[in-house]
Design a protein around this motif. Sequence first.
Motif, PDB file in Angstrom:
ATOM      1  N   ALA A  24       0.830  -1.204   0.000  1.00  0.00           N
ATOM      2  CA  ALA A  24       0.000   0.000   0.000  1.00  0.00           C
ATOM      3  C   ALA A  24       0.860   1.248   0.000  1.00  0.00           C
ATOM      4  CB  ALA A  24      -0.917   0.028   1.210  1.00  0.00           C
ATOM      5  N   SER A  25       0.366   2.233  -0.736  1.00  0.00           N
ATOM      6  CA  SER A  25       1.023   3.529  -0.754  1.00  0.00           C
ATOM      7  C   SER A  25       0.091   4.558  -0.143  1.00  0.00           C
ATOM      8  CB  SER A  25       1.356   3.920  -2.199  1.00  0.00           C
ATOM      9  OG  SER A  25       1.862   5.222  -2.255  1.00  0.00           O
ATOM     10  N   LYS A  26       0.567   5.268   0.847  1.00  0.00           N
ATOM     11  CA  LYS A  26      -0.156   6.383   1.451  1.00  0.00           C
ATOM     12  C   LYS A  26      -1.316   5.977   2.346  1.00  0.00           C
ATOM     13  CE  LYS A  26       1.100   9.489  -2.322  1.00  0.00           C
ATOM     14  NZ  LYS A  26       0.627  10.422  -3.357  1.00  0.00           N
ATOM     15  N   PHE A  27      -1.429   4.706   2.677  1.00  0.00           N
ATOM     16  CA  PHE A  27      -2.384   4.299   3.696  1.00  0.00           C
ATOM     17  C   PHE A  27      -1.958   2.964   4.267  1.00  0.00           C
ATOM     18  CE2 PHE A  27      -5.216   1.015   1.709  1.00  0.00           C
ATOM     19  CZ  PHE A  27      -4.693   1.023   0.427  1.00  0.00           C
ATOM     20  N   THR A  28      -2.506   2.628   5.418  1.00  0.00           N
ATOM     21  CA  THR A  28      -2.161   1.361   6.040  1.00  0.00           C
ATOM     22  C   THR A  28      -3.237   0.335   5.709  1.00  0.00           C
ATOM     23  OG1 THR A  28      -3.265   2.035   8.083  1.00  0.00           O
ATOM     24  CG2 THR A  28      -0.900   2.436   7.935  1.00  0.00           C
ATOM     25  N   LEU A  29      -2.772  -0.882   5.477  1.00  0.00           N
ATOM     26  CA  LEU A  29      -3.675  -1.944   5.061  1.00  0.00           C
ATOM     27  C   LEU A  29      -4.414  -2.597   6.215  1.00  0.00           C
ATOM     28  CD1 LEU A  29      -1.585  -3.837   2.352  1.00  0.00           C
ATOM     29  CD2 LEU A  29      -3.544  -2.335   1.990  1.00  0.00           C
ATOM     30  N   ASN A  30      -3.981  -2.347   7.442  1.00  0.00           N
ATOM     31  CA  ASN A  30      -4.455  -3.189   8.539  1.00  0.00           C
ATOM     32  C   ASN A  30      -5.933  -3.024   8.861  1.00  0.00           C
ATOM     33  OD1 ASN A  30      -4.343  -0.740   9.797  1.00  0.00           O
ATOM     34  ND2 ASN A  30      -2.703  -1.277  11.217  1.00  0.00           N
ATOM     35  N   SER A  31      -6.597  -2.028   8.300  1.00  0.00           N
ATOM     36  CA  SER A  31      -8.033  -1.905   8.534  1.00  0.00           C
ATOM     37  C   SER A  31      -8.852  -2.298   7.309  1.00  0.00           C
ATOM     38  CB  SER A  31      -8.365  -0.474   8.944  1.00  0.00           C
ATOM     39  OG  SER A  31      -7.974   0.426   7.943  1.00  0.00           O
ATOM     40  N   TYR A  32      -8.184  -2.889   6.330  1.00  0.00           N
ATOM     41  CA  TYR A  32      -8.860  -3.263   5.091  1.00  0.00           C
ATOM     42  C   TYR A  32      -8.833  -4.768   4.861  1.00  0.00           C
ATOM     43  CZ  TYR A  32      -8.835   1.628   3.660  1.00  0.00           C
ATOM     44  OH  TYR A  32      -9.052   2.984   3.579  1.00  0.00           O
ATOM     45  N   VAL A  33      -9.922  -5.230   4.268  1.00  0.00           N
ATOM     46  CA  VAL A  33      -9.949  -6.565   3.694  1.00  0.00           C
ATOM     47  C   VAL A  33      -9.187  -6.496   2.368  1.00  0.00           C
ATOM     48  CG1 VAL A  33     -11.506  -8.138   2.493  1.00  0.00           C
ATOM     49  CG2 VAL A  33     -12.107  -7.276   4.767  1.00  0.00           C
ATOM     50  N   ILE A  34      -8.376  -7.511   2.093  1.00  0.00           N
ATOM     51  CA  ILE A  34      -7.631  -7.550   0.840  1.00  0.00           C
ATOM     52  C   ILE A  34      -7.992  -8.809   0.060  1.00  0.00           C
ATOM     53  CG2 ILE A  34      -5.361  -7.564  -0.252  1.00  0.00           C
ATOM     54  CD1 ILE A  34      -5.983  -4.989   1.257  1.00  0.00           C
ATOM     55  N   ALA A  35      -8.261  -8.614  -1.211  1.00  0.00           N
ATOM     56  CA  ALA A  35      -8.588  -9.743  -2.083  1.00  0.00           C
ATOM     57  C   ALA A  35      -7.644  -9.768  -3.274  1.00  0.00           C
ATOM     58  CB  ALA A  35     -10.022  -9.635  -2.565  1.00  0.00           C
ATOM     59  N   SER A  53      -9.092  -8.327   7.743  1.00  0.00           N
ATOM     60  CA  SER A  53      -8.095  -7.366   8.209  1.00  0.00           C
ATOM     61  C   SER A  53      -7.196  -7.933   9.305  1.00  0.00           C
ATOM     62  CB  SER A  53      -8.779  -6.092   8.698  1.00  0.00           C
ATOM     63  OG  SER A  53      -9.683  -6.398   9.734  1.00  0.00           O
ATOM     64  N   SER A  54      -7.754  -8.843  10.107  1.00  0.00           N
ATOM     65  CA  SER A  54      -6.990  -9.422  11.210  1.00  0.00           C
ATOM     66  C   SER A  54      -6.435 -10.799  10.900  1.00  0.00           C
ATOM     67  CB  SER A  54      -7.889  -9.519  12.444  1.00  0.00           C
ATOM     68  OG  SER A  54      -9.004 -10.338  12.146  1.00  0.00           O
ATOM     69  N   SER A  55      -6.600 -11.246   9.665  1.00  0.00           N
ATOM     70  CA  SER A  55      -6.136 -12.565   9.205  1.00  0.00           C
ATOM     71  C   SER A  55      -6.916 -13.725   9.809  1.00  0.00           C
ATOM     72  CB  SER A  55      -4.643 -12.775   9.489  1.00  0.00           C
ATOM     73  OG  SER A  55      -3.855 -11.795   8.872  1.00  0.00           O
ATOM     74  N   ARG A  72      -1.019 -12.066   5.278  1.00  0.00           N
ATOM     75  CA  ARG A  72      -0.728 -10.644   5.383  1.00  0.00           C
ATOM     76  C   ARG A  72       0.203 -10.396   6.552  1.00  0.00           C
ATOM     77  NH1 ARG A  72      -6.204  -7.781   5.550  1.00  0.00           N
ATOM     78  NH2 ARG A  72      -4.916  -5.923   5.751  1.00  0.00           N
ATOM     79  N   ASP A  73       0.980  -9.338   6.426  1.00  0.00           N
ATOM     80  CA  ASP A  73       1.863  -8.889   7.487  1.00  0.00           C
ATOM     81  C   ASP A  73       1.555  -7.410   7.697  1.00  0.00           C
ATOM     82  OD1 ASP A  73       3.931  -8.017   9.124  1.00  0.00           O
ATOM     83  OD2 ASP A  73       5.428  -9.260   8.156  1.00  0.00           O
ATOM     84  N   ASN A  74       0.694  -7.144   8.641  1.00  0.00           N
ATOM     85  CA  ASN A  74       0.256  -5.759   8.846  1.00  0.00           C
ATOM     86  C   ASN A  74       1.398  -4.862   9.314  1.00  0.00           C
ATOM     87  OD1 ASN A  74      -2.349  -6.204   7.975  1.00  0.00           O
ATOM     88  ND2 ASN A  74      -3.165  -6.551  10.034  1.00  0.00           N
ATOM     89  N   ALA A  75       2.371  -5.432   9.988  1.00  0.00           N
ATOM     90  CA  ALA A  75       3.507  -4.631  10.433  1.00  0.00           C
ATOM     91  C   ALA A  75       4.309  -4.106   9.238  1.00  0.00           C
ATOM     92  CB  ALA A  75       4.401  -5.451  11.348  1.00  0.00           C
ATOM     93  N   LYS A  76       4.333  -4.898   8.165  1.00  0.00           N
ATOM     94  CA  LYS A  76       5.044  -4.496   6.948  1.00  0.00           C
ATOM     95  C   LYS A  76       4.113  -3.871   5.913  1.00  0.00           C
ATOM     96  CE  LYS A  76       8.719  -7.946   7.355  1.00  0.00           C
ATOM     97  NZ  LYS A  76       9.416  -9.085   6.689  1.00  0.00           N
ATOM     98  N   ASN A  77       2.814  -3.838   6.247  1.00  0.00           N
ATOM     99  CA  ASN A  77       1.841  -3.263   5.317  1.00  0.00           C
ATOM    100  C   ASN A  77       1.802  -4.011   3.989  1.00  0.00           C
ATOM    101  OD1 ASN A  77      -0.150  -1.273   5.416  1.00  0.00           O
ATOM    102  ND2 ASN A  77       1.039   0.142   4.168  1.00  0.00           N
ATOM    103  N   MET A  78       1.846  -5.342   4.097  1.00  0.00           N
ATOM    104  CA  MET A  78       1.929  -6.186   2.917  1.00  0.00           C
ATOM    105  C   MET A  78       0.908  -7.321   2.984  1.00  0.00           C
ATOM    106  SD  MET A  78       4.488  -5.114   0.974  1.00  0.00           S
ATOM    107  CE  MET A  78       4.905  -6.537  -0.017  1.00  0.00           C
ATOM    108  N   VAL A  79       0.459  -7.735   1.806  1.00  0.00           N
ATOM    109  CA  VAL A  79      -0.355  -8.941   1.662  1.00  0.00           C
ATOM    110  C   VAL A  79       0.294  -9.791   0.583  1.00  0.00           C
ATOM    111  CG1 VAL A  79      -2.609  -9.862   1.016  1.00  0.00           C
ATOM    112  CG2 VAL A  79      -2.459  -7.789   2.408  1.00  0.00           C
ATOM    113  N   TYR A  80       0.213 -11.102   0.762  1.00  0.00           N
ATOM    114  CA  TYR A  80       0.883 -12.022  -0.152  1.00  0.00           C
ATOM    115  C   TYR A  80      -0.090 -13.074  -0.675  1.00  0.00           C
ATOM    116  CZ  TYR A  80       4.818 -10.083   2.451  1.00  0.00           C
ATOM    117  OH  TYR A  80       5.709  -9.221   3.052  1.00  0.00           O
TER     118      TYR A  80
END
Length: 123
Positions: A24-35, A53-55, A72-80
Motif C-alpha cells: 500500500a502507498s499512502k495508507f495502512t492496510l491493517n483496517s482493510y480486507v484484501i482480495a 483485516s486481522s487474518s 498478510r503482514d500488517n507490520a510491513k503493510n503487505m499482503v501475499y
Amino acid sequence: QLQLVDSGGGLVQPGGSLRLSCAASKFTLNSYVIAWFRQAPGKEREGVSCISSSSTSTNYADSVKGRFTISRDNAKNMVYLQMNSLKPEDTAVYYCAARRFFCSRSDTQYDYWGQGTQVTVSS
C-alpha cells in the motif's frame, strides 16, 4: 491518492510456484480486507482469494484451494499470495484490491486496486 502496488508475477513452468505481493502507498492496510482477483484473456475477472483485516478469515476459489495461500503482514503493510502447483489455466493478470469490513466476491465492491501483475504458466 491511495494506491496499491502488486508485484511478483512472471513466467513459470507447470507445477512451479510464485509469490505475489501487494503493498500500500499512502495508507495502512491493517483496517482493510484484501482480495486477489485475476483476469485471463477473453474472460471476466474472477475472485481468487480474500483475507480479513486481522487474518482470522480467509477464503479461496474452488479452482485454487489447496494450492494457493493468502497471508498478510500488517507490520510491513503487505499482503501475499503464495501460489504453488501452478497450472496453465492459472495464467492471467492478477490484481490485489482493498475494501472495508468484509470480503466480497464482487469486484465492484472494492475501492482500491493494484495495477496488475502478469502470471504466465507455460512449458
